[in-house]
Design a protein around this motif. Structure first.
Motif, PDB file in Angstrom:
ATOM      1  N   ARG A   1       0.843  -1.197   0.000  1.00  0.00           N
ATOM      2  CA  ARG A   1       0.000   0.000   0.000  1.00  0.00           C
ATOM      3  C   ARG A   1       0.881   1.251   0.000  1.00  0.00           C
ATOM      4  N   MET A   2       0.238   2.393  -0.096  1.00  0.00           N
ATOM      5  CA  MET A   2       0.912   3.679   0.010  1.00  0.00           C
ATOM      6  C   MET A   2       0.141   4.529   1.003  1.00  0.00           C
ATOM      7  N   SER A   3       0.850   5.292   1.805  1.00  0.00           N
ATOM      8  CA  SER A   3       0.178   6.221   2.704  1.00  0.00           C
ATOM      9  C   SER A   3      -0.708   7.166   1.905  1.00  0.00           C
ATOM     10  N   GLY A   4      -1.859   7.482   2.456  1.00  0.00           N
ATOM     11  CA  GLY A   4      -2.739   8.446   1.806  1.00  0.00           C
ATOM     12  C   GLY A   4      -2.133   9.824   1.715  1.00  0.00           C
ATOM     13  N   THR A   5      -1.068  10.066   2.495  1.00  0.00           N
ATOM     14  CA  THR A   5      -0.382  11.354   2.425  1.00  0.00           C
ATOM     15  C   THR A   5       0.668  11.382   1.332  1.00  0.00           C
ATOM     16  N   GLY A   6       0.915  10.231   0.706  1.00  0.00           N
ATOM     17  CA  GLY A   6       1.972  10.122  -0.283  1.00  0.00           C
ATOM     18  C   GLY A   6       1.526  10.540  -1.675  1.00  0.00           C
ATOM     19  N   TYR A   7       2.472  10.591  -2.582  1.00  0.00           N
ATOM     20  CA  TYR A   7       2.196  11.015  -3.946  1.00  0.00           C
ATOM     21  C   TYR A   7       3.186  10.345  -4.880  1.00  0.00           C
ATOM     22  N   GLY A   8       2.933  10.465  -6.179  1.00  0.00           N
ATOM     23  CA  GLY A   8       3.807   9.875  -7.172  1.00  0.00           C
ATOM     24  C   GLY A   8       3.057   8.883  -8.057  1.00  0.00           C
ATOM     25  N   THR A   9       3.711   8.460  -9.124  1.00  0.00           N
ATOM     26  CA  THR A   9       3.117   7.515 -10.066  1.00  0.00           C
ATOM     27  C   THR A   9       3.389   6.109  -9.553  1.00  0.00           C
ATOM     28  N   VAL A  10       2.522   5.672  -8.665  1.00  0.00           N
ATOM     29  CA  VAL A  10       2.749   4.423  -7.935  1.00  0.00           C
ATOM     30  C   VAL A  10       1.549   3.504  -8.140  1.00  0.00           C
ATOM     31  N   VAL A  11       1.803   2.321  -8.665  1.00  0.00           N
ATOM     32  CA  VAL A  11       0.767   1.294  -8.827  1.00  0.00           C
ATOM     33  C   VAL A  11       0.777   0.431  -7.579  1.00  0.00           C
ATOM     34  N   LEU A  12      -0.389   0.284  -6.957  1.00  0.00           N
ATOM     35  CA  LEU A  12      -0.507  -0.337  -5.634  1.00  0.00           C
ATOM     36  C   LEU A  12      -1.447  -1.534  -5.659  1.00  0.00           C
ATOM     37  N   HIS A  13      -1.412  -2.296  -4.553  1.00  0.00           N
ATOM     38  CA  HIS A  13      -2.400  -3.352  -4.289  1.00  0.00           C
ATOM     39  C   HIS A  13      -2.424  -4.405  -5.403  1.00  0.00           C
ATOM     40  N   VAL A  14      -1.287  -4.653  -6.031  1.00  0.00           N
ATOM     41  CA  VAL A  14      -1.253  -5.637  -7.113  1.00  0.00           C
ATOM     42  C   VAL A  14      -1.744  -6.985  -6.584  1.00  0.00           C
ATOM     43  N   ALA A  15      -2.758  -7.537  -7.258  1.00  0.00           N
ATOM     44  CA  ALA A  15      -3.366  -8.794  -6.805  1.00  0.00           C
ATOM     45  C   ALA A  15      -3.467  -9.776  -7.971  1.00  0.00           C
ATOM     46  N   PRO A  16      -3.177 -11.056  -7.684  1.00  0.00           N
ATOM     47  CA  PRO A  16      -2.687 -11.589  -6.413  1.00  0.00           C
ATOM     48  C   PRO A  16      -1.252 -11.137  -6.143  1.00  0.00           C
ATOM     49  N   GLU A  17      -0.900 -11.121  -4.874  1.00  0.00           N
ATOM     50  CA  GLU A  17       0.431 -10.682  -4.464  1.00  0.00           C
ATOM     51  C   GLU A  17       1.489 -11.731  -4.824  1.00  0.00           C
TER      52      GLU A  17
END
Length: 578
Positions: free
Chosen positions: A477-493
């Protein structure tokens, strides 16, 4: 209140009992100085507080609980405060998310096991809000949430600074020599100058707003700063209201409907809310049997513009948001554009439309209108699919760099966040601005707990060269305070054999957010060969809660809840042992 209503109170199975059992229940309560009249059948209201000095965002909730008590007494109820665990993201290791489900279990069982007719939920830091809503939803007794409120705006050298968001900025300034260690040490105190949770639109502020959007929190109460006197007024009003909710038998199952969740998803887009809302809303929905699919977080928001100009996507903070009208002003604007359901009932006993009928938007800069939004429709959370994420992944478009939303580059793979941090400052690290940094084994099972590590800082050599963003991909995950071009929660892990486990250095990665795709440009036969060679990581935990977690946690697209906690188990009075 009729005599029949009093007799039917759930709490009367304890306090109205005859014989030895009733004597035990009442007499031990009276050692606290309660008179016999409090056992007369009036509603018994639990005040669940996650106050803890180990969770700085929640440390002031003991004072908030006192205000709730005043309201309960005013309305003729009997308030009883009890502690719950606090999952504070700032201190807990390996991550507070590991313990969200444990807290939800505790809240559920404490409510069910005790003589309560209704409950007020006091939360603060980002995991405590969904945990409490999950637990209360599974019991389904009347419940109202009171979040602890954001900190006052941070101030440093005449500028507003946001908790969390400026942590990343200050770190970059340190690495590039724009800030000294002494300046950073001073700035950190300027960032957190009052009680409360993060004052950016991070996950804590997001979940406070979404608790209100779901109808589980009084209108306008998400945004009042923690140290504002109106935070206490709100808490006192919640104490009065929960007594009436018990009399009306207004339970979470009547409030947390499919339409309420659709409202929350759209509100999250309008406020520029955290990607963590995807996981938390999905988990809460699972507790009340509402089908909330990952696709909903894309389909429902395509027509919703970002209306709130707050960090990390914008420039203002929660204190400004509050004074500009808070969430009611946002919801009123969305209702005007027919982007929300107006009919869902809320903890007030009134509908969403009725609650926001007189909401006003003060100014046009902090909360913008639909006619001139802060960011256009379609810039909220996007859900990606492809051979790298067959069950989905998410990206927060409003916090990303537009030029990277369509990108092709070679992968540089790290098997843990720690392995990346070990080399991130190496001037000889083999990366450039086109590289796609892949961090794996940071998912629910693999880390365990799915930490907020996905927005790793850029390599020092690129920061010094003026590069400000890169594509990063992670099953965490990424903090909700964070920023940037970030792909998150890739499933399945990766840890359960997801395709992220098969990526190798140099593999071409293709990100196309407009088309909602994320794929590895590697031949299917080669991927099949790699899968044959892949071996699951050895089990690291053989007992305790962490073992339970790794055995039963579901994937990110399912909300990372425990499968055995889905659904409501009700509030049937447990058997009497006396």
């Amino acid at each position: 209140m009729t005599e029949g209503q009093q007799r039917n109170r759930r709490s009367q199975a304890w306090f109205g009992a005859r014989g030895r059992g009733g004597m035990v229940y009442r007499s031990w309560m009276r050692n606290q100085g309660f008179g016999h009249e409090v056992f007369d059948g009036r509603p018994v209201i639990g005040i669940a507080t996650s106050a803890s000095e180990l969770a700085p965002c929640n440390a002031h909730l003991t004072r908030v609980a006192e205000a709730v008590k005043r309201g309960v007494w005013q309305a003729g109820g009997f308030p009883l405060q009890f502690p719950t665990m606090a999952t504070g993201e700032t201190l807990m290791r390996p991550t507070a998310m590991l313990y969200r489900n444990l807290m939800a279990m505790e809240v559920e069982e404490l409510i069910r096991a005790n003589p309560l007719d209704g409950v007020v939920l006091l939360s603060g830091c980002d995991k405590t809000t969904p945990a409490m809503l999950m637990g209360a939803a599974s019991v389904d007794l009347p419940a109202v949430m009171v979040t602890g409120g954001p900190m006052l705006n941070g101030k440093y050298r005449g500028q507003d600074v946001g908790s969390g968001t400026h942590v990343w900025k200050f770190e970059e300034d340190l690495k590039t020599g724009r800030m000294t260690e002494e300046e950073c040490f001073f700035a950190e105190g300027c960032m957190a100058r009052s009680n409360g949770h993060c004052m950016t639109m991070g996950t804590a502020s997001t979940m406070a707003c979404l608790a209100e959007a779901l109808g589980m929190q009084l209108p306008g109460s998400a945004a009042w700063p923690a140290v504002d006197s109106r935070r206490m007024e709100t808490a006192q009003a919640a104490g009065r209201r929960i007594v009436r909710m018990v009399e009306e038998d207004l339970r979470p199952s009547r409030i947390l409907t499919r339409e309420a969740f659709e409202n929350a998803v759209r509100v999250n887009a309008a406020i520029g809310g955290s990607t963590n809302a995807v996981i938390h809303l999905t988990a809460i929905a699972g507790r009340v049997g509402v089908e909330l699919d990952l696709r909903d977080f894309d389909d429902l928001v395509r027509a919703v513009p970002t209306l709130v100009n707050l960090m990390p996507s914008g420039k203002y903070l929660m204190e400004d948001f509050c004074y500009a009208g808070g969430l009611p002003a946002v919801m009123a604007e969305l209702l005007r554009g027919e982007l929300l359901h107006g009919d869902p009932v809320t903890v007030t006993g009134r509908t969403v439309a009725e609650n926001t009928e007189h909401a006003e938007r003060v100014g046009t800069d902090v909360i913008t209108g639909l006619d001139a939004p802060f960011q256009p429709a379609g810039t909220g959370i996007a859900v990606l699919r492809g051979n790298l994420c067959p069950d989905g992944a998410v990206i927060k478009q409003s916090a990303a760099s537009p030029h990277l939303l369509t990108h092709r580059g070679p992968a540089r793979v790290f098997d843990s966040p720690e392995s990346y941090h070990e080399v991130a400052d190496d001037p000889d690290l083999d990366v450039d601005e086109n590289t796609v940094i892949v961090i794996r084994n940071a998912g629910p099972k693999g880390y365990p707990g799915m930490p907020e590590v996905s927005n790793v800082p850029l390599p020092a050599k690129l920061l010094k060269a003026g590069v400000t963003d890169m594509v990063r991909i992670c099953d965490g995950r990424m903090s909700g305070t964070g920023y940037g071009t970030v792909v998150l929660h890739v499933a399945p892990e990766a840890a359960v054999g997801g395709p992220l486990a098969l990526v190798r250095d140099g593999d071409p990665v293709v990100l196309d957010v407009p088309r909602r795709t994320l794929r590895l440009d590697v031949d299917d036969a080669e991927l099949a060969r790699r899968r044959q060679e892949w071996q699951a990581p050895a089990e690291r935990h053989t007992g305790g809660y962490t073992w339970l977690y790794t055995q039963h946690v579901e994937q990110a697209d399912r909300g990372a809840d425990f499968g055995f906690l889905r659904g409501s188990r009700g509030h049937e009075v447990p058997r009497d042992s006396h």
